[in-house]
Design an enzyme around this catalytic site. Sequence first.
Site, PDB file in Angstrom:
ATOM      1  N   LYS A 137       2.599  -3.342   6.457  1.00 13.24           N
ATOM      2  CA  LYS A 137       2.858  -3.567   5.036  1.00 13.24           C
ATOM      3  C   LYS A 137       4.338  -3.376   4.709  1.00 13.24           C
ATOM      4  O   LYS A 137       4.913  -4.112   3.886  1.00 13.24           O
ATOM      5  CB  LYS A 137       1.996  -2.629   4.196  1.00 13.24           C
ATOM      6  CG  LYS A 137       0.528  -3.026   4.124  1.00 13.24           C
ATOM      7  CD  LYS A 137       0.346  -4.366   3.441  1.00 13.24           C
ATOM      8  CE  LYS A 137      -1.109  -4.716   3.207  1.00 13.24           C
ATOM      9  NZ  LYS A 137      -1.284  -6.032   2.547  1.00 13.24           N
ATOM     10  N   SER A 139       0.824  -1.203   0.000  1.00 13.79           N
ATOM     11  CA  SER A 139       0.000   0.000   0.000  1.00 13.79           C
ATOM     12  C   SER A 139       0.857   1.252   0.000  1.00 13.79           C
ATOM     13  O   SER A 139       2.003   1.247   0.473  1.00 13.79           O
ATOM     14  CB  SER A 139      -0.899  -0.014   1.244  1.00 13.79           C
ATOM     15  OG  SER A 139      -1.475   1.244   1.493  1.00 13.79           O
ATOM     16  N   TYR A 152      -1.087   0.107   9.988  1.00  9.46           N
ATOM     17  CA  TYR A 152      -1.287  -0.640   8.742  1.00  9.46           C
ATOM     18  C   TYR A 152      -0.077  -0.462   7.821  1.00  9.46           C
ATOM     19  O   TYR A 152       0.464  -1.446   7.286  1.00  9.46           O
ATOM     20  CB  TYR A 152      -2.551  -0.144   8.058  1.00  9.46           C
ATOM     21  CG  TYR A 152      -2.831  -0.750   6.707  1.00  9.46           C
ATOM     22  CD1 TYR A 152      -3.259  -2.066   6.580  1.00  9.46           C
ATOM     23  CD2 TYR A 152      -2.700   0.011   5.546  1.00  9.46           C
ATOM     24  CE1 TYR A 152      -3.543  -2.618   5.336  1.00  9.46           C
ATOM     25  CE2 TYR A 152      -2.979  -0.535   4.300  1.00  9.46           C
ATOM     26  CZ  TYR A 152      -3.394  -1.842   4.200  1.00  9.46           C
ATOM     27  OH  TYR A 152      -3.673  -2.376   2.968  1.00  9.46           O
TER      28      TYR A 152
END
Length: 312
Positions: A142, A114, A138
């Site tokens: 990632k 991402s 998050y």
Amino acid sequence: MKIVVTGGAGFLGSRLIAALLADGAGRIVSLDRVACPLDDPRVTSVIGSIDDADTVAQALGEGADVVYHLAAVLSGQSEEDFDTGLHINVDATRLILEQCRRLPRPPRFVFTSSLAVFGGQMPEVVPETMATLPQSSYGCGKAIGELLVSEYSRKGFVDGLTVRLPTICVRPGAPNSAASSFVSGIIREPVAGLPSDCPVPVDTRLWISSPGTAIANLLRAARLDSAAIGLHRVLDLPGITVTPAQMLDALERLAGAPARARVTLTRDPRVEAIVCSWPGAFDVARADALGFAADADFDAVLRQYLDEVAAA
């Protein structure tokens, strides 16, 4: 050819599986908490969590040619539930890589990352060499996953490629726990006659891709020759830069003023802190050279969604 898709019952995973079937895939295994909604004899659903070693071993079986690792805890939930986000996005990713390591032949391992891996001070256009500095749990998970895929590739355990997806818009169905969920919501809900909120400033730059283009690029990622990828196993996928203001202008042009009027500008500091830390444009010359695609403009993205709605 055997292909394994984690998150195969989800929005992106089920569309990827449908595209793989249309492309002539031989056997596909969907690994998710629920069965893949596609009814095809070539699709087998392994139901369970990606953090369960037995479930992962069942899905991979004696081998796989391609593994698409799409499953993850999304940005909003990762920020609210640190331990679960880290466990699924990092520990489970390594568990899957370890199972791939045990296979007789290293599979092509496509990991969806991402733009949330970036943060802090950034140039207008993020270069390929930009260091990651995530400003969310998050994004941190990632970024760790990217390093794991690169390291397992360096060791020859997998033939890996990390692809950093733009924000996918327009996603059908209900809102999800992603901080970027509103990007689809300010289009999807008004088109359906429902109200929606835009929680960030309308001049926020967003890097987006339509579902159709994202799926085409995921197919491309599995086909790339390893020599073409080279040592750098992380790729920023093409997207387009658009602001909520431009999206709402397109909504009014293509769906009418009443649809535009259903969107309320309501700032949400929690969402704003995450989304506004993300970059709004990337240098994707390498991805372009490797044959990856981008949408023409947001009108084309919106037309794709309106066509889907009309055909449903």
